[in-house]
Design an enzyme around this catalytic site. Structure first.
Site, PDB file in Angstrom:
ATOM      1  N   ARG A   1       0.841  -1.207   0.000  1.00 47.22           N
ATOM      2  CA  ARG A   1       0.000   0.000   0.000  1.00 47.22           C
ATOM      3  C   ARG A   1       0.876   1.257   0.000  1.00 47.22           C
ATOM      4  NH1 ARG A   1      -2.041  -3.738  -0.395  1.00 47.22           N
ATOM      5  NH2 ARG A   1      -1.993  -2.978  -2.538  1.00 47.22           N
TER       6      ARG A   1
ATOM      7  N   ASN B   1      -8.289   8.896   5.776  1.00 47.49           N
ATOM      8  CA  ASN B   1      -7.377   8.249   4.835  1.00 47.49           C
ATOM      9  C   ASN B   1      -5.957   8.204   5.396  1.00 47.49           C
ATOM     10  OD1 ASN B   1      -9.566   8.130   3.083  1.00 47.49           O
ATOM     11  ND2 ASN B   1      -9.047  10.075   2.120  1.00 47.49           N
TER      12      ASN B   1
ATOM     13  N   HIS C   1      -6.826   8.089  11.459  1.00 40.05           N
ATOM     14  CA  HIS C   1      -6.575   6.652  11.335  1.00 40.05           C
ATOM     15  C   HIS C   1      -5.108   6.329  11.050  1.00 40.05           C
ATOM     16  CE1 HIS C   1     -11.105   5.900  10.323  1.00 40.05           C
ATOM     17  NE2 HIS C   1     -10.877   6.026  11.611  1.00 40.05           N
TER      18      HIS C   1
ATOM     19  N   CYS D   1       6.348   1.963  16.849  1.00 42.32           N
ATOM     20  CA  CYS D   1       7.077   0.920  17.570  1.00 42.32           C
ATOM     21  C   CYS D   1       6.173   0.321  18.638  1.00 42.32           C
ATOM     22  CB  CYS D   1       8.341   1.487  18.211  1.00 42.32           C
ATOM     23  SG  CYS D   1       9.294   0.230  19.107  1.00 42.32           S
TER      24      CYS D   1
ATOM     25  N   THR E   1     -17.234  10.238   2.211  1.00 39.64           N
ATOM     26  CA  THR E   1     -17.274   9.187   3.228  1.00 39.64           C
ATOM     27  C   THR E   1     -18.695   8.637   3.337  1.00 39.64           C
ATOM     28  OG1 THR E   1     -16.866   8.662   5.567  1.00 39.64           O
ATOM     29  CG2 THR E   1     -17.546  10.915   5.054  1.00 39.64           C
TER      30      THR E   1
ATOM     31  N   ASN F   1     -20.664  14.120  -1.563  1.00 37.06           N
ATOM     32  CA  ASN F   1     -20.407  12.689  -1.695  1.00 37.06           C
ATOM     33  C   ASN F   1     -20.900  12.203  -3.054  1.00 37.06           C
ATOM     34  OD1 ASN F   1     -19.381  10.276  -0.751  1.00 37.06           O
ATOM     35  ND2 ASN F   1     -21.161   9.759   0.498  1.00 37.06           N
ATOM     36  N   LEU F   2     -20.344  11.095  -3.525  1.00 37.74           N
ATOM     37  CA  LEU F   2     -20.747  10.530  -4.796  1.00 37.74           C
ATOM     38  C   LEU F   2     -22.220  10.148  -4.788  1.00 37.74           C
ATOM     39  CD1 LEU F   2     -19.546   9.803  -7.566  1.00 37.74           C
ATOM     40  CD2 LEU F   2     -19.070   7.508  -6.662  1.00 37.74           C
ATOM     41  N   GLU F   3     -22.670   9.650  -3.649  1.00 41.07           N
ATOM     42  CA  GLU F   3     -24.087   9.323  -3.462  1.00 41.07           C
ATOM     43  C   GLU F   3     -24.437   9.560  -2.002  1.00 41.07           C
ATOM     44  OE1 GLU F   3     -23.380   4.526  -2.869  1.00 41.07           O
ATOM     45  OE2 GLU F   3     -23.992   5.319  -4.826  1.00 41.07           O
TER      46      GLU F   3
ATOM     47  N   ALA G   1     -16.002  14.155  -6.137  1.00 39.75           N
ATOM     48  CA  ALA G   1     -15.318  15.104  -5.261  1.00 39.75           C
ATOM     49  C   ALA G   1     -14.519  16.115  -6.073  1.00 39.75           C
ATOM     50  CB  ALA G   1     -14.408  14.357  -4.291  1.00 39.75           C
TER      51      ALA G   1
END
Length: 233
Positions: free
Chosen positions: A59, A92, A109, A117, A176, A201-203, A219
């Site tokens: 990632r 993110n 997050h 560590c 989100t 938002n997209l939806e 966005a």
């Protein structure tokens, strides 16, 4: 929008998806073809640390190959030009907000480009693989893990986030779904404080009914439009 001085912006996977970063998980509960329980929980790490380290190494490498999109750039513009308080809280773990130029960013997050560590709990900026168990620059132990908040762990700086929400005149949620707590509860917190709320938002998301206004679309289209509106140019 008048009488707006202090703004809290929450961003989720939808803002980075337009840069080519896969959203957290699909409908089958998988993330990059792995079960979320195997790669995003403390138990998964304890069970198979090699799998988890390889997963996040991949990632980290993938993030290097993508670039900020128009939405990231627009929020960086807001950061540079907004004279009131602003806090961009992102779910993110990529660094696209920062690469676009934003500075007032909080990663609730964690971050892919950071290592934690497990022994001394120090955090270090990190861009190299962790699979080969490099030594912690602080204590020298070979106990580094991805500095990413997994399911079952407490997100970072929640006190700072709630303090910003208490001061905010406007709360904006971008990209989100409103399904993952505690971030999904921010809009309710804002509403109970009498703060104006906006969803981009997209939806429509699971918590869309909490927002004063909800706009649907990409966005990369919605965020620059809103930033120009709020800045008056």
């Amino acid at each position: 929008m008048t009488n707006i001085r202090n703004i809290v912006v929450l961003t989720g996977a939808g803002i980075s998806a337009e840069s080519g970063i896969d959203t957290f998980r699909d409908a089958g509960g998988l993330w990059e073809q792995h079960r979320v329980e195997d790669v995003a929980t403390p138990e998964g790490f304890a069970r198979d640390p090699d799998l988890v380290q390889r997963f996040y190494d991949a990632r980290r490498e993938a993030v290097r190959k993508v670039s900020p999109n128009a939405a990231h750039v627009a929020l960086a513009r807001l950061d540079a030009e907004w004279e009131g308080d602003l806090l961009i809280v992102t779910q993110n773990v990529d660094d696209l907000h920062e690469r676009a130029g934003a500075k007032r960013v909080l990663h609730m997050h964690g971050e892919l480009l950071s290592a934690l560590c497990s022994r001394c709990e120090a955090r270090h900026r990190w861009s190299d693989p962790l699979f080969e168990r490099p030594a912690c620059p602080g204590c020298g132990e070979h106990t580094l893990r991805p500095d990413v908040v997994w399911f079952g762990e407490m997100p970072y700086e929640m006190g700072r986030i709630y303090a910003a929400l208490r001061r905010a005149d406007l709360f904006v949620s971008i990209g989100t779904s409103g399904a993952v707590y505690p971030a999904a509860g921010f809009v309710r917190e804002a509403k109970e404080l009498g703060t104006r709320t906006l969803e981009l938002n997209l939806e429509r998301g699971e918590g869309s009914y909490w927002f004063d206004e909800s706009r649907q679309g990409k966005a990369g289209d919605l965020v620059p439009e809103w930033v120009s509106q709020i800045l008056g140019s």
